[in-house]
Design an enzyme around this catalytic site. Structure first.
Site, PDB file in Angstrom:
ATOM      1  N   ASP A  84      -5.572   6.238  -4.081  1.00  0.00           N
ATOM      2  CA  ASP A  84      -5.609   5.400  -2.879  1.00  0.00           C
ATOM      3  C   ASP A  84      -4.344   5.669  -2.067  1.00  0.00           C
ATOM      4  OD1 ASP A  84      -3.606   4.114  -4.379  1.00  0.00           O
ATOM      5  OD2 ASP A  84      -5.038   2.674  -5.178  1.00  0.00           O
ATOM      6  N   ASP A  87      -1.170   3.999  -0.179  1.00  0.00           N
ATOM      7  CA  ASP A  87      -0.359   2.801   0.063  1.00  0.00           C
ATOM      8  C   ASP A  87       0.604   3.072   1.211  1.00  0.00           C
ATOM      9  OD1 ASP A  87      -1.398   1.253  -2.156  1.00  0.00           O
ATOM     10  OD2 ASP A  87      -0.372   2.710  -3.418  1.00  0.00           O
ATOM     11  N   ASP A 108       9.259   0.870  -8.754  1.00  0.00           N
ATOM     12  CA  ASP A 108       9.442   1.027 -10.196  1.00  0.00           C
ATOM     13  C   ASP A 108      10.082   2.360 -10.590  1.00  0.00           C
ATOM     14  OD1 ASP A 108       7.053   2.279  -9.491  1.00  0.00           O
ATOM     15  OD2 ASP A 108       5.792   1.197 -10.918  1.00  0.00           O
TER      16      ASP A 108
HETATM   17  P1  ATP Z   1      -1.995   4.825  -8.795  1.00  0.00           P
HETATM   18  O1  ATP Z   1      -2.234   6.287  -8.773  1.00  0.00           O
HETATM   19  O2  ATP Z   1      -2.396   4.173 -10.057  1.00  0.00           O
HETATM   20  O3  ATP Z   1      -2.502   4.099  -7.572  1.00  0.00           O
HETATM   21  P2  ATP Z   1       0.561   4.051  -7.745  1.00  0.00           P
HETATM   22  O4  ATP Z   1       1.942   4.569  -8.049  1.00  0.00           O
HETATM   23  O5  ATP Z   1       0.087   4.204  -6.340  1.00  0.00           O
HETATM   24  O6  ATP Z   1      -0.412   4.722  -8.783  1.00  0.00           O
HETATM   25  P3  ATP Z   1       0.080   1.271  -7.362  1.00  0.00           P
HETATM   26  O7  ATP Z   1      -0.160   0.223  -8.403  1.00  0.00           O
HETATM   27  O8  ATP Z   1      -0.992   1.606  -6.414  1.00  0.00           O
HETATM   28  O9  ATP Z   1       0.544   2.551  -8.160  1.00  0.00           O
HETATM   29  O10 ATP Z   1       1.390   0.828  -6.585  1.00  0.00           O
HETATM   30  C1  ATP Z   1       1.844   1.481  -5.398  1.00  0.00           C
HETATM   31  C2  ATP Z   1       3.359   1.579  -5.414  1.00  0.00           C
HETATM   32  O11 ATP Z   1       3.931   0.266  -5.424  1.00  0.00           O
HETATM   33  C3  ATP Z   1       3.941   2.268  -6.642  1.00  0.00           C
HETATM   34  O12 ATP Z   1       3.947   3.670  -6.499  1.00  0.00           O
HETATM   35  C4  ATP Z   1       5.337   1.697  -6.688  1.00  0.00           C
HETATM   36  O13 ATP Z   1       6.180   2.315  -5.739  1.00  0.00           O
HETATM   37  C5  ATP Z   1       5.096   0.249  -6.247  1.00  0.00           C
HETATM   38  N1  ATP Z   1       4.846  -0.647  -7.395  1.00  0.00           N
HETATM   39  C6  ATP Z   1       3.649  -0.973  -7.936  1.00  0.00           C
HETATM   40  N2  ATP Z   1       3.781  -1.816  -8.964  1.00  0.00           N
HETATM   41  C7  ATP Z   1       5.101  -2.028  -9.086  1.00  0.00           C
HETATM   42  C8  ATP Z   1       5.888  -2.822  -9.973  1.00  0.00           C
HETATM   43  N3  ATP Z   1       5.318  -3.539 -10.939  1.00  0.00           N
HETATM   44  N4  ATP Z   1       7.235  -2.819  -9.787  1.00  0.00           N
HETATM   45  C9  ATP Z   1       7.810  -2.107  -8.793  1.00  0.00           C
HETATM   46  N5  ATP Z   1       7.134  -1.330  -7.940  1.00  0.00           N
HETATM   47  C10 ATP Z   1       5.793  -1.297  -8.081  1.00  0.00           C
HETATM   48 MG    MG Z   2      -1.720   3.436  -5.483  1.00  0.00          MG
END
Ligand code: ATP
Ligand code: MG
Length: 414
Positions: free
Chosen positions: A60, A62, A143
């Protein structure tokens, strides 16, 4: 090298990175451009930037901006504000939801502004994370370093504040800041460390890995509905087997599935461990071939032996039928599991079907059997039976499977 460097930030120009606008979804681009045209900063961030740099297809997109949720809402008619702990805007399109977050600020600043906004549990967990800040602050509130890279729609540059680019090249998952503090703020980060290491085939840095075993118990504080979502991302997105091994190694699996874990043995040789290994490998293979698997099947397999063993215990201790003992056992095990992972009703309904069908599959008579193979969840129930036969090595189960295979061949379902 054209990159601009200061103490923390490296700006990588368009000519020196591989992210192109063509690889973004049309809707993500639309949102980025609208924010930008209205005078706000707008960046693609998180998993999408990370995955595009790795040459993978993002799950997705963000977006992060200096516009507040209210300002975002004014720009998009199709916008909904969500989240309590972490307030976000969802821009809803036909086939896609774009998540837009306002830059987060520091906790310390929070403390000064309003005590109420800095709610923390005794273990250090943040209950609210809604103070807005600058992009520099946002970068260190994320994170992992590899999740903290920003693609700027204004000039197509990439912003690297915390050395994520280097960690991406070296294949290292590195938590930003002091690992223990960051895990205490949000213990789900422990699960995320394992998830990304397995998904991206990366190593977890020593400092990031060290506190996990010690702090695994903090997952107790996490709402069980959030852990349901996380458990699916961990076990049902294509790397479940490897992820499960890592979760176990770091003492996290036992936090998520305590009822299953009490049935494990020291030599990792128990039938329950064998069946979990097999189901996760099977689900990973299915997902490789784009066959989606109902989460009810995964949970039904993980909890099958706890349900069956406890049913046998109640049956032996009380003068009731096995069927009644089985029914009681299901309620008991699901209630216990609910304390860590809140499995929703639509999923437990499938699980119950799969479990009760295990009893029905034993009593095969032609007329009943026809009804059984027509059951919506017969395929999953039969898969569980086959897995049981594989790990239990019982002749009766093998014979039963052969009988059902033959019966299905004769009564092909149209
Ligand atoms: P995915 O491929 O699973 O979507 P993602 O890294 O995009 O991986 P998301 O859960 O969509 O993960 O979160 C988007 C972003 O928000 C992360 O890349 C990170 O920068 C931030 N983020 C998400 N959860 C946390 C958390 N618990 N603590 C700090 N930052 C977070
Ligand atoms: Mg994501």
């Amino acid at each position: 090298m054209l990159s601009i460097k200061n103490k923390h930030l490296t700006i990588i120009p368009r000519s020196e990175h591989t992210i192109s606008r063509n690889s973004l979804s049309k809707t993500a681009l639309k949102v980025l451009y609208r924010l930008n045209k209205n005078g706000y900063e707008a960046y693609l961030v998180g998993g999408s930037v990370r995955d595009l740099l790795l040459g993978k297809k993002p799950k997705d997109f963000d977006i992060t901006t200096n516009a507040t949720p209210e300002q975002i809402r004014k720009l998009f008619r199709n916008c909904r504000l969500v989240g309590r702990r972490f307030r976000l805007a969802h821009i809803i399109f036909n086939h896609e939801i774009i998540e837009v977050a306002t830059f987060r600020g520091h906790n310390k600043k929070k403390q000064l502004i309003d005590k109420k906004l800095f709610l923390q549990t005794q273990n250090g967990m943040l209950l609210h994370d809604n103070i807005f800040g600058s992009i520099e602050e946002d970068a260190i509130r994320r994170d992992f370093t590899v999740n903290s890279l920003y693609y700027n729609i204004d000039d197509f540059t990439l912003r690297n504040y915390v050395n994520g680019l280097n960690d991406l090249k070296e294949g290292v998952i590195h938590l930003i800041g002091d690992p223990e503090t960051r895990y205490r703020e949000d213990p789900v980060r422990m699960l995320r460390a394992i998830r990304f290491a397995c998904k991206l085939n990366m190593k977890i840095s020593i400092n990031t890995a060290e506190p996990i075993k010690r702090l695994a118990y903090l997952l107790n504080e996490i709402p069980s509905a959030r852990l349901f979502e996380e458990s699916l991302k961990l076990l049902q997105t294509g790397n479940g087997y490897f992820t499960y091994k890592m979760l176990k190694k770091y003492g996290l699996f036992q936090q998520l599935f305590p009822v299953a874990y009490v049935n494990f043995d020291k030599n990792t040789n128990s039938v329950i461990e064998k069946i979990i290994n097999q189901v996760l490998k099977k689900i990973d293979d299915n997902l490789k071939n784009k066959n989606l698997v109902d989460p009810g099947f995964l949970f039904a397999v993980i909890l099958w032996y706890p349900v069956y063993n406890y049913a046998e215990k109640i049956f032996k201790e009380n003068k009731i039928t096995f069927y009644d003992a089985f029914t009681q056992s299901i309620t008991n095990i699901l209630n216990k599991q609910y304390c860590s992972i809140a499995i929703p009703k639509r999923v437990t309904t499938t699980m119950r079907d799969i479990w009760f069908l295990q009893l029905h599959l034993l009593r095969y008579k032609n007329r009943r059997a026809k009804k059984i193979i027509e059951h919506l969840n017969f395929k999953y129930a039969f898969d569980l039976l086959k897995l049981r036969a594989n790990v239990e090595h019982k002749t009766e189960l093998r014979e039963l499977i052969l009988w059902w295979i033959k019966f299905q061949q004769i009564n092909i379902i149209k």
